[in-house]
Design a protein around this motif. Structure first.
Motif, mmCIF file in Angstrom:
data_model
loop_
_atom_site.group_PDB
_atom_site.id
_atom_site.type_symbol
_atom_site.label_atom_id
_atom_site.label_comp_id
_atom_site.label_asym_id
_atom_site.label_seq_id
_atom_site.Cartn_x
_atom_site.Cartn_y
_atom_site.Cartn_z
ATOM 1 N N THR A 1 -11.561 -0.613 16.666
ATOM 2 C CA THR A 1 -10.936 0.130 18.076
ATOM 3 C C THR A 1 -10.486 1.618 17.451
ATOM 4 O O THR A 1 -10.224 2.493 18.310
ATOM 5 C CB THR A 1 -9.860 -0.571 18.537
ATOM 6 O OG1 THR A 1 -8.632 -0.511 17.478
ATOM 7 C CG2 THR A 1 -9.955 -1.954 18.857
ATOM 8 N N GLY A 2 -10.192 1.838 16.307
ATOM 9 C CA GLY A 2 -9.661 3.258 15.795
ATOM 10 C C GLY A 2 -8.250 3.154 16.187
ATOM 11 O O GLY A 2 -7.770 4.332 15.629
ATOM 12 N N ALA A 3 -7.600 2.102 16.192
ATOM 13 C CA ALA A 3 -5.969 2.245 16.380
ATOM 14 C C ALA A 3 -5.360 2.148 15.061
ATOM 15 O O ALA A 3 -5.939 1.616 14.026
ATOM 16 C CB ALA A 3 -5.692 0.883 17.085
ATOM 17 N N ALA A 4 -4.057 2.587 14.941
ATOM 18 C CA ALA A 4 -3.305 2.665 14.005
ATOM 19 C C ALA A 4 -3.231 1.136 13.547
ATOM 20 O O ALA A 4 -3.160 0.345 14.517
ATOM 21 C CB ALA A 4 -2.018 3.292 14.005
ATOM 22 N N LEU A 5 -2.631 0.834 12.267
ATOM 23 C CA LEU A 5 -2.412 -0.491 11.609
ATOM 24 C C LEU A 5 -0.815 -0.509 11.286
ATOM 25 O O LEU A 5 -0.455 0.178 10.725
ATOM 26 C CB LEU A 5 -3.288 -0.732 10.519
ATOM 27 C CG LEU A 5 -4.981 -0.790 10.779
ATOM 28 C CD1 LEU A 5 -5.674 -0.996 9.633
ATOM 29 C CD2 LEU A 5 -5.073 -1.836 11.755
ATOM 30 N N ALA A 6 -0.252 -1.652 11.811
ATOM 31 C CA ALA A 6 0.851 -1.934 11.335
ATOM 32 C C ALA A 6 0.995 -3.277 10.517
ATOM 33 O O ALA A 6 0.015 -4.044 10.565
ATOM 34 C CB ALA A 6 1.891 -2.209 12.628
ATOM 35 N N ASP A 7 2.092 -3.388 9.685
ATOM 36 C CA ASP A 7 2.361 -4.469 8.987
ATOM 37 C C ASP A 7 2.413 -5.878 9.767
ATOM 38 O O ASP A 7 3.145 -5.599 10.770
ATOM 39 C CB ASP A 7 3.637 -4.599 7.987
ATOM 40 C CG ASP A 7 3.520 -3.368 7.036
ATOM 41 O OD1 ASP A 7 2.386 -3.017 6.529
ATOM 42 O OD2 ASP A 7 4.651 -2.897 6.456
ATOM 43 N N GLY A 8 2.122 -6.642 9.154
ATOM 44 C CA GLY A 8 2.251 -7.994 10.003
ATOM 45 C C GLY A 8 1.992 -9.260 8.888
ATOM 46 O O GLY A 8 1.836 -8.869 7.861
ATOM 47 N N VAL A 9 2.514 -10.209 9.626
ATOM 48 C CA VAL A 9 2.376 -11.690 8.776
ATOM 49 C C VAL A 9 1.550 -12.710 9.404
ATOM 50 O O VAL A 9 1.565 -12.662 10.540
ATOM 51 C CB VAL A 9 4.053 -12.133 8.462
ATOM 52 C CG1 VAL A 9 3.942 -13.445 7.755
ATOM 53 C CG2 VAL A 9 4.587 -11.167 7.727
ATOM 54 N N ASP B 1 -1.222 5.616 6.098
ATOM 55 C CA ASP B 1 -1.276 7.044 7.109
ATOM 56 C C ASP B 1 -2.725 7.273 7.777
ATOM 57 O O ASP B 1 -3.058 7.716 8.774
ATOM 58 C CB ASP B 1 -0.663 8.120 6.818
ATOM 59 C CG ASP B 1 0.734 8.034 6.753
ATOM 60 O OD1 ASP B 1 1.320 7.106 7.286
ATOM 61 O OD2 ASP B 1 1.400 8.902 5.926
ATOM 62 N N ILE B 2 -3.652 6.863 6.772
ATOM 63 C CA ILE B 2 -5.027 7.158 6.900
ATOM 64 C C ILE B 2 -5.846 5.928 7.581
ATOM 65 O O ILE B 2 -6.989 5.959 8.010
ATOM 66 C CB ILE B 2 -5.934 7.779 5.943
ATOM 67 C CG1 ILE B 2 -5.770 7.187 4.631
ATOM 68 C CG2 ILE B 2 -5.325 9.230 5.544
ATOM 69 C CD1 ILE B 2 -6.714 7.663 3.675
ATOM 70 N N LEU C 1 0.825 -1.163 0.047
ATOM 71 C CA LEU C 1 -0.139 0.029 0.057
ATOM 72 C C LEU C 1 0.675 1.198 -0.068
ATOM 73 O O LEU C 1 1.797 1.213 0.517
ATOM 74 C CB LEU C 1 -0.910 -0.103 1.217
ATOM 75 C CG LEU C 1 -1.949 -1.216 1.444
ATOM 76 C CD1 LEU C 1 -2.458 -1.044 2.971
ATOM 77 C CD2 LEU C 1 -2.853 -1.154 0.292
ATOM 78 N N PRO C 2 0.412 2.090 -0.882
ATOM 79 C CA PRO C 2 1.292 3.565 -0.727
ATOM 80 C C PRO C 2 1.268 4.125 0.663
ATOM 81 O O PRO C 2 0.276 4.002 1.452
ATOM 82 C CB PRO C 2 0.558 4.396 -1.651
ATOM 83 C CG PRO C 2 -0.359 3.505 -2.544
ATOM 84 C CD PRO C 2 -0.574 2.349 -1.526
#
Length: 66
Positions: free
Chosen positions: A22-30, A15-16, A9-10
């Motif tokens: 929950t409204g929490a930020a998302l991080a890359d995962g596997v 960022d958005i 993803l760009p």
């Protein structure tokens, strides 16, 4: 792809994006099978969302608990 993260993803899209629960930020995962996921950073209810064909599926029904 330049300017993208591990989920393809760009950066400005990442960022958005937020966890719809929950409204929490998302991080890359596997995922357990090695597939890309986005992980909610909420410490009380961490959820993982699948990324299918480069598209994040941000549906609570498709999320799994971490």
């Amino acid at each position: 792809m330049p300017g993208s993260d591990g989920a393809g993803l760009p950066g400005w899209v990442r960022d958005i994006l937020r966890c719809p629960v929950t409204g929490a930020a998302l991080a890359d995962g596997v995922g357990p099978g090695g597939e890309p996921e986005l992980h909610s950073t909420d410490p009380d209810r961490p959820l993982a969302y699948p990324v299918r064909d480069g598209i994040p599926v941000l549906l609570e029904s498709d999320a799994r608990e971490l």
